[in-house]
Write an enzyme that holds these catalytic residues in place. Sequence first.
Site, PDB file in Angstrom:
ATOM      1  N   THR A 121      30.619 -21.711  -4.566  1.00  0.00           N
ATOM      2  CA  THR A 121      29.853 -21.236  -5.727  1.00  0.00           C
ATOM      3  C   THR A 121      29.413 -22.442  -6.543  1.00  0.00           C
ATOM      4  OG1 THR A 121      31.207 -19.240  -5.755  1.00  0.00           O
ATOM      5  CG2 THR A 121      29.967 -19.743  -7.774  1.00  0.00           C
ATOM      6  N   PHE A 152      30.835 -13.421  -1.499  1.00  0.00           N
ATOM      7  CA  PHE A 152      31.206 -12.387  -2.479  1.00  0.00           C
ATOM      8  C   PHE A 152      32.558 -11.744  -2.181  1.00  0.00           C
ATOM      9  CE2 PHE A 152      26.587 -12.681  -2.319  1.00  0.00           C
ATOM     10  CZ  PHE A 152      26.289 -12.888  -3.657  1.00  0.00           C
ATOM     11  N   ASN A 208      29.250 -12.265 -10.723  1.00  0.00           N
ATOM     12  CA  ASN A 208      30.573 -12.433 -11.339  1.00  0.00           C
ATOM     13  C   ASN A 208      30.511 -12.235 -12.851  1.00  0.00           C
ATOM     14  OD1 ASN A 208      31.958 -12.737  -9.010  1.00  0.00           O
ATOM     15  ND2 ASN A 208      32.326 -14.923  -9.192  1.00  0.00           N
ATOM     16  N   PHE A 249      35.457  -1.396 -11.278  1.00  0.00           N
ATOM     17  CA  PHE A 249      35.573  -2.422 -12.324  1.00  0.00           C
ATOM     18  C   PHE A 249      35.544  -1.839 -13.726  1.00  0.00           C
ATOM     19  CE2 PHE A 249      36.028  -6.717 -10.721  1.00  0.00           C
ATOM     20  CZ  PHE A 249      36.125  -6.401  -9.378  1.00  0.00           C
ATOM     21  N   GLN A 251      38.610  -0.528 -14.784  1.00  0.00           N
ATOM     22  CA  GLN A 251      40.047  -0.332 -14.956  1.00  0.00           C
ATOM     23  C   GLN A 251      40.506  -1.206 -16.131  1.00  0.00           C
ATOM     24  OE1 GLN A 251      42.000   1.568 -12.700  1.00  0.00           O
ATOM     25  NE2 GLN A 251      43.752   1.220 -14.051  1.00  0.00           N
ATOM     26  N   ALA A 252      40.882  -0.540 -17.223  1.00  0.00           N
ATOM     27  CA  ALA A 252      41.320  -1.311 -18.391  1.00  0.00           C
ATOM     28  C   ALA A 252      42.721  -1.869 -18.143  1.00  0.00           C
ATOM     29  CB  ALA A 252      41.334  -0.404 -19.619  1.00  0.00           C
ATOM     30  N   CYS A 260      37.855 -17.181  -9.848  1.00  0.00           N
ATOM     31  CA  CYS A 260      36.388 -17.055  -9.857  1.00  0.00           C
ATOM     32  C   CYS A 260      35.793 -16.544 -11.172  1.00  0.00           C
ATOM     33  CB  CYS A 260      35.957 -16.163  -8.715  1.00  0.00           C
ATOM     34  SG  CYS A 260      36.304 -16.904  -7.121  1.00  0.00           S
ATOM     35  N   ARG A 327      45.944 -18.570  -9.884  1.00  0.00           N
ATOM     36  CA  ARG A 327      44.993 -19.304 -10.728  1.00  0.00           C
ATOM     37  C   ARG A 327      44.456 -18.387 -11.842  1.00  0.00           C
ATOM     38  NH1 ARG A 327      41.274 -22.119  -6.077  1.00  0.00           N
ATOM     39  NH2 ARG A 327      41.816 -20.238  -4.931  1.00  0.00           N
TER      40      ARG A 327
HETATM   41  N1  LIG Z   1      38.605 -17.563  -3.536  1.00  0.00           N
HETATM   42  C1  LIG Z   1      37.672 -16.626  -3.532  1.00  0.00           C
HETATM   43  O1  LIG Z   1      37.969 -15.432  -3.557  1.00  0.00           O
HETATM   44  C2  LIG Z   1      36.213 -16.991  -3.513  1.00  0.00           C
HETATM   45  C3  LIG Z   1      35.266 -15.985  -3.254  1.00  0.00           C
HETATM   46  C4  LIG Z   1      33.901 -16.323  -3.269  1.00  0.00           C
HETATM   47  C5  LIG Z   1      33.511 -17.623  -3.517  1.00  0.00           C
HETATM   48  N2  LIG Z   1      34.448 -18.577  -3.764  1.00  0.00           N
HETATM   49  C6  LIG Z   1      33.989 -19.956  -3.971  1.00  0.00           C
HETATM   50  O2  LIG Z   1      34.187 -20.651  -2.730  1.00  0.00           O
HETATM   51  C7  LIG Z   1      34.599 -22.000  -2.988  1.00  0.00           C
HETATM   52  C8  LIG Z   1      35.943 -22.243  -2.313  1.00  0.00           C
HETATM   53  O3  LIG Z   1      36.909 -21.436  -2.942  1.00  0.00           O
HETATM   54  P1  LIG Z   1      38.384 -21.273  -2.335  1.00  0.00           P
HETATM   55  O4  LIG Z   1      39.102 -20.331  -3.229  1.00  0.00           O
HETATM   56  O5  LIG Z   1      38.298 -20.995  -0.874  1.00  0.00           O
HETATM   57  O6  LIG Z   1      38.945 -22.760  -2.556  1.00  0.00           O
HETATM   58  P2  LIG Z   1      40.354 -23.369  -2.156  1.00  0.00           P
HETATM   59  O7  LIG Z   1      40.753 -24.237  -3.268  1.00  0.00           O
HETATM   60  O8  LIG Z   1      41.256 -22.279  -1.685  1.00  0.00           O
HETATM   61  O9  LIG Z   1      40.023 -24.260  -0.873  1.00  0.00           O
HETATM   62  C9  LIG Z   1      39.164 -25.374  -0.888  1.00  0.00           C
HETATM   63  C10 LIG Z   1      39.577 -26.316   0.259  1.00  0.00           C
HETATM   64  O10 LIG Z   1      38.620 -27.374   0.342  1.00  0.00           O
HETATM   65  C11 LIG Z   1      39.320 -28.552   0.725  1.00  0.00           C
HETATM   66  N3  LIG Z   1      38.494 -29.736   0.413  1.00  0.00           N
HETATM   67  C12 LIG Z   1      38.168 -30.223  -0.802  1.00  0.00           C
HETATM   68  N4  LIG Z   1      37.372 -31.315  -0.673  1.00  0.00           N
HETATM   69  C13 LIG Z   1      37.197 -31.510   0.650  1.00  0.00           C
HETATM   70  C14 LIG Z   1      36.468 -32.451   1.407  1.00  0.00           C
HETATM   71  N5  LIG Z   1      35.735 -33.392   0.818  1.00  0.00           N
HETATM   72  N6  LIG Z   1      36.506 -32.383   2.758  1.00  0.00           N
HETATM   73  C15 LIG Z   1      37.243 -31.413   3.357  1.00  0.00           C
HETATM   74  N7  LIG Z   1      37.928 -30.467   2.690  1.00  0.00           N
HETATM   75  C16 LIG Z   1      37.917 -30.509   1.365  1.00  0.00           C
HETATM   76  C17 LIG Z   1      40.613 -28.480  -0.069  1.00  0.00           C
HETATM   77  O11 LIG Z   1      41.598 -29.309   0.505  1.00  0.00           O
HETATM   78  C18 LIG Z   1      40.948 -26.983   0.044  1.00  0.00           C
HETATM   79  O12 LIG Z   1      41.785 -26.724   1.159  1.00  0.00           O
HETATM   80  C19 LIG Z   1      34.589 -22.162  -4.504  1.00  0.00           C
HETATM   81  O13 LIG Z   1      33.348 -22.659  -4.898  1.00  0.00           O
HETATM   82  C20 LIG Z   1      34.779 -20.734  -4.997  1.00  0.00           C
HETATM   83  O14 LIG Z   1      34.226 -20.556  -6.291  1.00  0.00           O
HETATM   84  C21 LIG Z   1      35.781 -18.290  -3.760  1.00  0.00           C
HETATM   85  O1  LIG Z   2      38.510  -2.805 -12.991  1.00  0.00           O
HETATM   86  C1  LIG Z   2      39.022  -3.923 -12.895  1.00  0.00           C
HETATM   87  C2  LIG Z   2      38.817  -4.766 -11.784  1.00  0.00           C
HETATM   88  C3  LIG Z   2      39.420  -6.012 -11.768  1.00  0.00           C
HETATM   89  N1  LIG Z   2      40.210  -6.419 -12.802  1.00  0.00           N
HETATM   90  C4  LIG Z   2      40.805  -7.773 -12.795  1.00  0.00           C
HETATM   91  O2  LIG Z   2      39.746  -8.702 -12.585  1.00  0.00           O
HETATM   92  C5  LIG Z   2      40.204  -9.844 -11.879  1.00  0.00           C
HETATM   93  C6  LIG Z   2      39.305 -10.176 -10.714  1.00  0.00           C
HETATM   94  O3  LIG Z   2      39.407  -9.170  -9.738  1.00  0.00           O
HETATM   95  P1  LIG Z   2      38.497  -9.195  -8.423  1.00  0.00           P
HETATM   96  O4  LIG Z   2      37.102  -9.368  -8.821  1.00  0.00           O
HETATM   97  O5  LIG Z   2      38.830  -8.019  -7.600  1.00  0.00           O
HETATM   98  O6  LIG Z   2      39.063 -10.496  -7.701  1.00  0.00           O
HETATM   99  P2  LIG Z   2      38.452 -11.828  -7.086  1.00  0.00           P
HETATM  100  O7  LIG Z   2      39.118 -12.010  -5.779  1.00  0.00           O
HETATM  101  O8  LIG Z   2      38.567 -12.895  -8.113  1.00  0.00           O
HETATM  102  O9  LIG Z   2      36.899 -11.532  -6.783  1.00  0.00           O
HETATM  103  C7  LIG Z   2      35.838 -11.864  -7.664  1.00  0.00           C
HETATM  104  O10 LIG Z   2      35.507 -13.235  -7.561  1.00  0.00           O
HETATM  105  C8  LIG Z   2      35.121 -13.648  -6.234  1.00  0.00           C
HETATM  106  C9  LIG Z   2      34.880 -15.141  -6.289  1.00  0.00           C
HETATM  107  O11 LIG Z   2      33.632 -15.485  -6.788  1.00  0.00           O
HETATM  108  C10 LIG Z   2      33.889 -12.872  -5.817  1.00  0.00           C
HETATM  109  O12 LIG Z   2      33.487 -13.284  -4.503  1.00  0.00           O
HETATM  110  C11 LIG Z   2      34.172 -11.389  -5.856  1.00  0.00           C
HETATM  111  O13 LIG Z   2      33.002 -10.662  -5.526  1.00  0.00           O
HETATM  112  C12 LIG Z   2      34.639 -11.016  -7.274  1.00  0.00           C
HETATM  113  O14 LIG Z   2      34.994  -9.637  -7.330  1.00  0.00           O
HETATM  114  C13 LIG Z   2      41.651  -9.534 -11.504  1.00  0.00           C
HETATM  115  O15 LIG Z   2      42.502 -10.178 -12.415  1.00  0.00           O
HETATM  116  C14 LIG Z   2      41.765  -8.023 -11.644  1.00  0.00           C
HETATM  117  O16 LIG Z   2      43.061  -7.604 -11.959  1.00  0.00           O
HETATM  118  C15 LIG Z   2      40.410  -5.593 -13.905  1.00  0.00           C
HETATM  119  O17 LIG Z   2      41.106  -5.959 -14.854  1.00  0.00           O
HETATM  120  N2  LIG Z   2      39.804  -4.359 -13.923  1.00  0.00           N
END
Ligand SMILES: NC(=O)c1ccc[n+]([C@@H]2O[C@H](COP(=O)([O-])OP(=O)(O)OC[C@H]3O[C@@H](n4cnc5c(N)ncnc54)[C@H](O)[C@@H]3O)[C@@H](O)[C@H]2O)c1
Ligand SMILES: O=c1ccn([C@@H]2O[C@H](COP(=O)(O)OP(=O)(O)O[C@H]3O[C@H](CO)[C@@H](O)[C@H](O)[C@H]3O)[C@@H](O)[C@H]2O)c(=O)[nH]1
Length: 426
Positions: A121, A152, A208, A249, A251-252, A260, A327
């Site tokens: 992101t 997503f 988001n 989304f 849920q209070a 994220c 986190r």
């Molecule tokens: N976690 C989620 O649910 C989620 C969902 C959608 C989008 N995103 C986005 O995707 C991205 C990754 O999120 P994440 O939660 O998977 O991160 P994360 O912290 O779990 O993992 C990132 C990984 O990248 C590695 N890394 C960092 N720099 C590097 C480099 N130069 N070369 C090789 N590896 C390297 C780190 O060691 C780590 O293992 C972020 O931008 C986040 O906002 C996350």
């Molecule tokens: O009705 C709701 C729904 C969620 N939450 C809270 O909101 C936070 C985020 O929840 P959720 O969005 O399900 O988790 P993430 O895994 O962080 O996913 C969000 O963040 C990701 C990283 O960008 C996106 O890819 C997803 O689409 C987006 O939903 C959590 O603390 C939940 O407990 C509430 O309090 N009420």
Amino acid sequence: MNICIVGAGYVGITTAAVLSELGHIVYCTDRIASKIARLNKGEIPIYEPGLEELVARGIQNGTLFFDTEVRAHMAACPIVMIAVGTPPRRDGSADMSYLDSVVADLAASIKSHTIVIVKSTVPPGQSDWIESRLHEAGVPEQWVDVVSNPEFLREGTALQDSIHPDRIVIGAKREQASRVVKEMYRSIESEYVLTERIDAEMIKYVSNAFLAIKISFINEIARVCEAFGADVTTVAKGVGLDQRIGPRFLQAGLGYGGSCLPKDINALSYVAGTKGVKLKMLHAARTINRTQLDVYLHKLKQALDGNDQPTIAVWGATFKENTDDTRFSQAIAFMKKLVRQGWKVKAYDPLVSPPIRGVSWSQHPYEAIVGADALVLATGWDELIHADWASVSEQMKGNVVLDGRNLLDSTLLEAAGLRYVGVGRS
Ligand SMILES: NC(=O)c1ccc[n+]([C@@H]2O[C@H](COP(=O)([O-])OP(=O)(O)OC[C@H]3O[C@@H](n4cnc5c(N)ncnc54)[C@H](O)[C@@H]3O)[C@@H](O)[C@H]2O)c1
Ligand SMILES: O=c1ccn([C@@H]2O[C@H](COP(=O)(O)OP(=O)(O)O[C@H]3O[C@H](CO)[C@@H](O)[C@H](O)[C@H]3O)[C@@H](O)[C@H]2O)c(=O)[nH]1
């Protein structure tokens, strides 16, 4: 297709496993050698339901590899997907340093035409920036296509979300690159949004932002419901049946956390500010989310009825259920708030027990409640929602249960002799 994924985190591992399942040869790379070593043994460094099985299948089929040789795979693969973290800086902006170093590696590695997919992101304009950096570093223009393909997925349901996404957004400059990325997802049935890169980057942040606003909105409404004796869960249900609004989304509870929502709304506010645009709704969403913890603390104090040296049991520490991710967890922020009151805090979570000053961890939920004056449900884990309330009632010293996720059945609790306290519930 041969695909190199950079970053073996929640997104990198999940996407690698899913793409290998679709029949691609995937090299998932990371700088952290210990992580890669574990992955090669089939051990998943994160908790994500179903992922271990899918990774094992990919390794066994010879379609999924984990490696630290980032540059070698970048050079060899026609598609490189960036999935490194973009964590928040103190000023709210997204920290691009991990992405910067990936771009430096790319500049040193690309030897023929490469599609660079930005899955991380990133702020609007970042794909353009990556492209110019690569050109400045001497990578010829015809050798590289930078494509924005935001992710997503939600933690806890990452596989389901990746295999059945609501939409796949592909932002590219050249149609040919867009077509290749769409082909990469071939058997995934979804709505495909083929667009400009800047639009794709905005779609991710705005999604988001909207989710955060939706949660904060219902949390604010919970306050007014409470003032009038209405029940926010019933109100949300009735409101959500309007298809223009939708039930999800709403849920209070203690508010949103995770890696994220909090960081992305800050980053969007920050970049908007650089263009002179103030995002007031996002500011309000953040304020409500922060003060939501005070609302719960106030309720707890009221329920404790003058007991100013209580022992509080907290169930749940992760930012939501079915993940090991802590986190920006509101559960942990709430524990810290309780400790700051000078109160004794005993906690339990099915997966994690991070060191927090003043919090003692239990191995079992029923161990945490022994002698507690109040119990707080902070994360909606199934095993906690469906606890044996008669047993809970027996083990606790007091009888207050504060439902931080509005997920408990008050009738069941009250039948067990407990005093149910929710927010926004009559
Ligand atoms: N976690 C989620 O649910 C989620 C969902 C959608 C989008 N995103 C986005 O995707 C991205 C990754 O999120 P994440 O939660 O998977 O991160 P994360 O912290 O779990 O993992 C990132 C990984 O990248 C590695 N890394 C960092 N720099 C590097 C480099 N130069 N070369 C090789 N590896 C390297 C780190 O060691 C780590 O293992 C972020 O931008 C986040 O906002 C996350
Ligand atoms: O009705 C709701 C729904 C969620 N939450 C809270 O909101 C936070 C985020 O929840 P959720 O969005 O399900 O988790 P993430 O895994 O962080 O996913 C969000 O963040 C990701 C990283 O960008 C996106 O890819 C997803 O689409 C987006 O939903 C959590 O603390 C939940 O407990 C509430 O309090 N009420």
